[in-house]
Scaffold this motif. Structure first.
Motif, mmCIF file in Angstrom:
data_model
loop_
_atom_site.group_PDB
_atom_site.id
_atom_site.type_symbol
_atom_site.label_atom_id
_atom_site.label_comp_id
_atom_site.label_asym_id
_atom_site.label_seq_id
_atom_site.Cartn_x
_atom_site.Cartn_y
_atom_site.Cartn_z
ATOM 1 N N ARG A 79 0.860 -1.177 0.000
ATOM 2 C CA ARG A 79 0.000 0.000 0.000
ATOM 3 C C ARG A 79 0.897 1.227 0.000
ATOM 4 N N VAL A 80 0.414 2.291 -0.635
ATOM 5 C CA VAL A 80 1.198 3.516 -0.693
ATOM 6 C C VAL A 80 0.277 4.696 -0.396
ATOM 7 N N CYS A 95 9.318 0.254 -14.670
ATOM 8 C CA CYS A 95 9.029 -1.064 -14.116
ATOM 9 C C CYS A 95 7.533 -1.373 -14.016
ATOM 10 N N VAL A 96 6.662 -0.460 -14.462
ATOM 11 C CA VAL A 96 5.222 -0.749 -14.443
ATOM 12 C C VAL A 96 4.943 -1.776 -15.539
ATOM 13 N N CYS A 97 4.338 -2.897 -15.150
ATOM 14 C CA CYS A 97 4.090 -3.962 -16.128
ATOM 15 C C CYS A 97 2.605 -4.190 -16.386
ATOM 16 N N PHE A 98 1.740 -3.683 -15.511
ATOM 17 C CA PHE A 98 0.300 -3.848 -15.721
ATOM 18 C C PHE A 98 -0.443 -2.817 -14.880
ATOM 19 N N GLU A 99 -1.415 -2.166 -15.499
ATOM 20 C CA GLU A 99 -2.264 -1.211 -14.789
ATOM 21 C C GLU A 99 -3.717 -1.645 -14.905
ATOM 22 N N ASN A 100 -4.446 -1.535 -13.809
ATOM 23 C CA ASN A 100 -5.877 -1.811 -13.805
ATOM 24 C C ASN A 100 -6.564 -0.598 -13.190
ATOM 25 N N ILE A 105 -5.401 -0.118 -9.145
ATOM 26 C CA ILE A 105 -4.131 -0.735 -8.764
ATOM 27 C C ILE A 105 -3.222 -0.826 -9.983
ATOM 28 N N TYR A 106 -1.959 -1.116 -9.738
ATOM 29 C CA TYR A 106 -1.027 -1.451 -10.813
ATOM 30 C C TYR A 106 0.027 -2.396 -10.263
ATOM 31 N N TRP A 115 6.140 -9.996 -10.027
ATOM 32 C CA TRP A 115 5.210 -8.868 -10.058
ATOM 33 C C TRP A 115 4.868 -8.454 -8.629
ATOM 34 N N ILE A 116 4.780 -7.141 -8.411
ATOM 35 C CA ILE A 116 4.445 -6.577 -7.110
ATOM 36 C C ILE A 116 3.267 -5.641 -7.310
ATOM 37 N N GLU A 117 2.184 -5.898 -6.564
ATOM 38 C CA GLU A 117 0.975 -5.091 -6.687
ATOM 39 C C GLU A 117 1.107 -3.828 -5.824
ATOM 40 N N ILE A 118 0.714 -2.704 -6.403
ATOM 41 C CA ILE A 118 0.717 -1.434 -5.672
ATOM 42 C C ILE A 118 -0.726 -0.980 -5.514
#
Length: 123
Positions: A79-80, A95-100, A105-106, A115-118
């Motif tokens: 979480r940020v 380093c962003v590989c997927f955005e939703n 989230i991304y 992969w690390i979820e933010i």
């Protein structure tokens, strides 16, 4: 009997590259480490300075190929407090590989392909 979370582990090919990535991308710093007497492995535990949970990076001297990550459905999540600033920072790092956007989230990808979820902090 009560269990509490202690750490998660991932194996890395280039420990220094991974340490640099996790520090720059997520602000994680080494809390302690262990190295085998024969140099066959090195463990570095990273913390966020806020929670007691740790990320253990394991480097194995004799690993001669990239790690098989399968479908990469298992992941870490962070979480940020400033989601927009974090996303801009990670885009700048490349380093962003997927955005939703729909879910808000991304994901970022580390040097080994994990992969690390933010996620934004939500009340």
């Amino acid at each position: 009997m009560k269990f509490t979370f202690y750490h998660n582990n991932i194996n890395v090919r280039d420990l220094e590259k991974s340490l640099d990535f996790y520090n720059k991308a997520l602000g994680l710093t080494a809390t302690h480490e262990k190295e085998a007497e024969d140099g066959s492995f090195r463990l570095v535990f990273l913390g966020d300075g806020t929670t007691p949970h740790l990320l253990e990076l394991t480097w194995l001297r004799d690993m001669d190929r990239p790690y098989e990550l399968g479908d990469n459905e298992s992941h870490l999540a962070f979480r940020v407090d400033d989601f927009g600033k974090a996303l801009a920072h990670h885009r700048e790092m490349g380093c962003v590989c997927f955005e939703n956007a729909e879910m808000g989230i991304y994901f970022i990808e580390d040097p080994d392909g994990y992969w690390i979820e933010i996620c934004p902090c939500k009340e």
